[in-house]
Design a protein around this motif. Structure first.
Motif, PDB file in Angstrom:
ATOM      1  N   THR A 183       0.830  -1.207   0.000  1.00  0.00           N
ATOM      2  CA  THR A 183       0.000   0.000   0.000  1.00  0.00           C
ATOM      3  C   THR A 183       0.860   1.252   0.000  1.00  0.00           C
ATOM      4  OG1 THR A 183      -1.811  -1.115   1.153  1.00  0.00           O
ATOM      5  CG2 THR A 183      -1.765   1.290   1.257  1.00  0.00           C
ATOM      6  N   ARG A 184       1.874   1.289   0.854  1.00  0.00           N
ATOM      7  CA  ARG A 184       2.752   2.452   0.928  1.00  0.00           C
ATOM      8  C   ARG A 184       3.559   2.621  -0.353  1.00  0.00           C
ATOM      9  NH1 ARG A 184       4.155   3.892   6.419  1.00  0.00           N
ATOM     10  NH2 ARG A 184       6.331   4.103   5.820  1.00  0.00           N
ATOM     11  N   LEU A 185       4.047   1.499  -0.906  1.00  0.00           N
ATOM     12  CA  LEU A 185       4.827   1.558  -2.139  1.00  0.00           C
ATOM     13  C   LEU A 185       4.001   2.074  -3.298  1.00  0.00           C
ATOM     14  CD1 LEU A 185       7.338   0.790  -3.892  1.00  0.00           C
ATOM     15  CD2 LEU A 185       6.318  -1.477  -4.122  1.00  0.00           C
ATOM     16  N   ILE A 186       2.812   1.500  -3.484  1.00  0.00           N
ATOM     17  CA  ILE A 186       1.969   1.889  -4.611  1.00  0.00           C
ATOM     18  C   ILE A 186       1.484   3.324  -4.443  1.00  0.00           C
ATOM     19  CG2 ILE A 186      -0.208   1.394  -5.783  1.00  0.00           C
ATOM     20  CD1 ILE A 186       0.322  -1.570  -5.028  1.00  0.00           C
ATOM     21  N   ARG A 187       1.153   3.719  -3.229  1.00  0.00           N
ATOM     22  CA  ARG A 187       0.722   5.100  -2.991  1.00  0.00           C
ATOM     23  C   ARG A 187       1.808   6.087  -3.417  1.00  0.00           C
ATOM     24  NH1 ARG A 187       1.944   8.672   0.921  1.00  0.00           N
ATOM     25  NH2 ARG A 187       0.449  10.381   1.275  1.00  0.00           N
ATOM     26  N   ALA A 188       3.057   5.806  -3.022  1.00  0.00           N
ATOM     27  CA  ALA A 188       4.157   6.700  -3.385  1.00  0.00           C
ATOM     28  C   ALA A 188       4.355   6.761  -4.891  1.00  0.00           C
ATOM     29  CB  ALA A 188       5.441   6.244  -2.697  1.00  0.00           C
ATOM     30  N   GLN A 189       4.261   5.627  -5.575  1.00  0.00           N
ATOM     31  CA  GLN A 189       4.431   5.615  -7.027  1.00  0.00           C
ATOM     32  C   GLN A 189       3.284   6.325  -7.736  1.00  0.00           C
ATOM     33  OE1 GLN A 189       7.080   4.528  -8.730  1.00  0.00           O
ATOM     34  NE2 GLN A 189       8.112   3.979  -6.833  1.00  0.00           N
ATOM     35  N   VAL A 190       2.068   6.121  -7.245  1.00  0.00           N
ATOM     36  CA  VAL A 190       0.905   6.759  -7.870  1.00  0.00           C
ATOM     37  C   VAL A 190       0.968   8.270  -7.694  1.00  0.00           C
ATOM     38  CG1 VAL A 190      -1.607   7.006  -7.732  1.00  0.00           C
ATOM     39  CG2 VAL A 190      -0.568   4.736  -7.722  1.00  0.00           C
ATOM     40  N   LEU A 191       1.409   8.740  -6.540  1.00  0.00           N
ATOM     41  CA  LEU A 191       1.517  10.186  -6.314  1.00  0.00           C
ATOM     42  C   LEU A 191       2.484  10.830  -7.300  1.00  0.00           C
ATOM     43  CD1 LEU A 191       1.592  10.435  -2.393  1.00  0.00           C
ATOM     44  CD2 LEU A 191      -0.209  11.242  -3.937  1.00  0.00           C
ATOM     45  N   SER A 192       3.556  10.139  -7.647  1.00  0.00           N
ATOM     46  CA  SER A 192       4.500  10.690  -8.620  1.00  0.00           C
ATOM     47  C   SER A 192       4.025  10.517 -10.061  1.00  0.00           C
ATOM     48  CB  SER A 192       5.868  10.031  -8.440  1.00  0.00           C
ATOM     49  OG  SER A 192       5.806   8.641  -8.707  1.00  0.00           O
ATOM     50  N   MET A 193       3.268   9.449 -10.328  1.00  0.00           N
ATOM     51  CA  MET A 193       2.843   9.173 -11.703  1.00  0.00           C
ATOM     52  C   MET A 193       1.631   9.991 -12.122  1.00  0.00           C
ATOM     53  SD  MET A 193       3.292   5.029 -11.747  1.00  0.00           S
ATOM     54  CE  MET A 193       2.395   4.879 -13.278  1.00  0.00           C
ATOM     55  N   LYS A 194       0.782  10.383 -11.173  1.00  0.00           N
ATOM     56  CA  LYS A 194      -0.450  11.060 -11.588  1.00  0.00           C
ATOM     57  C   LYS A 194      -0.197  12.474 -12.107  1.00  0.00           C
ATOM     58  CE  LYS A 194      -2.144  12.978  -7.174  1.00  0.00           C
ATOM     59  NZ  LYS A 194      -3.291  12.945  -6.227  1.00  0.00           N
ATOM     60  N   ARG A 195       1.033  12.981 -11.929  1.00  0.00           N
ATOM     61  CA  ARG A 195       1.395  14.275 -12.507  1.00  0.00           C
ATOM     62  C   ARG A 195       2.011  14.114 -13.889  1.00  0.00           C
ATOM     63  NH1 ARG A 195       3.247  14.458  -7.158  1.00  0.00           N
ATOM     64  NH2 ARG A 195       2.085  15.877  -5.791  1.00  0.00           N
ATOM     65  N   SER A 196       2.143  12.868 -14.345  1.00  0.00           N
ATOM     66  CA  SER A 196       2.744  12.623 -15.653  1.00  0.00           C
ATOM     67  C   SER A 196       1.833  13.102 -16.767  1.00  0.00           C
ATOM     68  CB  SER A 196       3.035  11.125 -15.831  1.00  0.00           C
ATOM     69  OG  SER A 196       3.874  10.657 -14.806  1.00  0.00           O
ATOM     70  N   GLY A 197       2.456  13.372 -17.907  1.00  0.00           N
ATOM     71  CA  GLY A 197       1.705  13.900 -19.044  1.00  0.00           C
ATOM     72  C   GLY A 197       0.648  12.954 -19.560  1.00  0.00           C
ATOM     73  N   TYR A 198       0.964  11.651 -19.627  1.00  0.00           N
ATOM     74  CA  TYR A 198      -0.013  10.709 -20.189  1.00  0.00           C
ATOM     75  C   TYR A 198      -1.230  10.562 -19.281  1.00  0.00           C
ATOM     76  CZ  TYR A 198       1.656   7.033 -17.010  1.00  0.00           C
ATOM     77  OH  TYR A 198       1.988   6.295 -15.900  1.00  0.00           O
ATOM     78  N   VAL A 199      -1.033  10.709 -17.951  1.00  0.00           N
ATOM     79  CA  VAL A 199      -2.170  10.651 -17.037  1.00  0.00           C
ATOM     80  C   VAL A 199      -3.045  11.883 -17.202  1.00  0.00           C
ATOM     81  CG1 VAL A 199      -2.858  10.604 -14.605  1.00  0.00           C
ATOM     82  CG2 VAL A 199      -0.956   9.189 -15.389  1.00  0.00           C
ATOM     83  N   GLN A 200      -2.423  13.044 -17.320  1.00  0.00           N
ATOM     84  CA  GLN A 200      -3.189  14.276 -17.511  1.00  0.00           C
ATOM     85  C   GLN A 200      -3.930  14.270 -18.849  1.00  0.00           C
ATOM     86  OE1 GLN A 200      -0.477  17.532 -16.931  1.00  0.00           O
ATOM     87  NE2 GLN A 200      -0.145  17.058 -14.754  1.00  0.00           N
ATOM     88  N   MET A 201      -3.294  13.702 -19.885  1.00  0.00           N
ATOM     89  CA  MET A 201      -3.966  13.596 -21.178  1.00  0.00           C
ATOM     90  C   MET A 201      -5.175  12.667 -21.086  1.00  0.00           C
ATOM     91  SD  MET A 201      -2.678  15.527 -23.509  1.00  0.00           S
ATOM     92  CE  MET A 201      -3.355  14.720 -24.952  1.00  0.00           C
TER      93      MET A 201
END
Length: 309
Positions: A183-201
């Motif tokens: 849970t802690r690992l995935i939360r940290a990765q998701v927090l960094s990935m959700k600012r990525s360009g492909y997620v915003q697109m």
């Protein structure tokens, strides 16, 4: 001077490059391949062993007592026989049959507990990292509180209350303490990935939250998830063996921890019946080495900085 430099450059370009020293495919990691190979040998030994060996020898009184492995002698000067190549225990059970049956059972407990813990960790980690707000605060505080609780102590109480449990029940109990780290690992990765360009697109295109989390982001987390899964399997096996050595695991189902418990409880150390406790311990050590190699290999796959080119 220029001709000499050009000649050296041409020779360097023409020199064959050893493909064995390069990560053309990061999944062909030597540590990962060795770990998977060792683990497959252990698993196949349990599968094929059931076909070629008489597993009814795991029942009490089915063999002579305390025979040593082939090529050794016990304190009574009895030599090992080919009929029981790994010896027998103090209850008249064949050690080879015990290992053939007990190894897959031990691995099954670790795998089931890790699968349940990882599934819960993926759901909670994505919910905390992507949704945020109070959901994130609640999940983060809950995982922080749970990670400080000593799981073995709580599991000892639960196992004592339930008494004799099945392998699946034991795996479910252990899984209750396997979700915090993923849970802690995935939360940290998701927090960094959700600012990525492909997620915003994907958000701008009107994709649903479920689609973004599990179709766009989850595939990029596969190496991390595999690494967390292997670490959880190792932790679950250690926890299960610890409980079984205390006599709190399944009572009538052979596992590696149960074999060690029977050996300690019957005074195998005093009677110099080293094969009774030594063989399952060596098998557990080999299993942990394989899982460690897989984990190190997955770390190198997910982190290019660790790769030696």
């Amino acid at each position: 001077m220029t001709d000499s430099v050009n000649q050296q450059t041409a020779e360097a370009n023409a020199a064959p490059v050893s493909r064995f020293n390069r990560f053309d495919n990061p999944w062909f990691n030597p540590k990962l391949l060795w770990g998977v190979g060792i683990l497959l040998v252990i698993i196949l030994g349990g599968i094929i062993g059931r076909m070629v060996w008489d597993t009814d020898l795991v029942f009490t009184g089915s063999t002579p007592l305390k025979l040593p492995p082939l090529g050794f002698e016990n304190l009574r000067r009895q030599e090992g026989v080919a009929e029981f190549p790994l010896g027998t225990d103090g209850a008249g059970r064949d050690m080879l049959a015990m290992l053939i049956i007990g190894t897959p059972n031990t691995l099954m407990i670790g795998a089931i507990a890790s699968i349940i813990g990882m599934s819960l960790g993926i759901f909670l980690g994505f919910s905390a990292g992507f949704v945020g707000g109070r959901v994130d605060d609640t999940i983060r505080v809950l995982s922080d509180v749970m990670i400080t609780i000593p799981p073995l102590l709580i599991l000892v109480v639960f196992q004592s209350a339930f008494g004799d449990v099945s392998l699946v029940m034991m795996a479910f109990l252990i899984a209750g303490f396997m979700w915090q780290s993923p849970t802690r690992l995935i939360r940290a990765q998701v927090l960094s990935m959700k600012r990525s360009g492909y997620v915003q697109m994907a958000q701008l295109s009107g994709a649903s939250t479920f689609h973004i989390m599990f179709k766009e982001m989850l595939p990029n987390l596969i190496p991390y998830l595999f690494g967390s899964f292997i670490a959880n399997v190792t932790t679950a096996i250690v926890t299960a063996v610890g409980l079984e050595v205390l006599g709190l695991g399944p009572q009538r189902i052979p596992t590696l921890g149960r074999v060690i418990y029977d050996a300690i409880n019957s005074g195998a150390l005093i009677q110099n019946l080293w094969w009774w406790w030594g063989l399952p311990t060596m098998l557990l050590a080999t299993m942990f080495i394989a899982l460690l190699l897989i984990n190190l290999g997955l770390d190198e796959v997910s982190n290019p900085r660790l790769r030696k080119i």
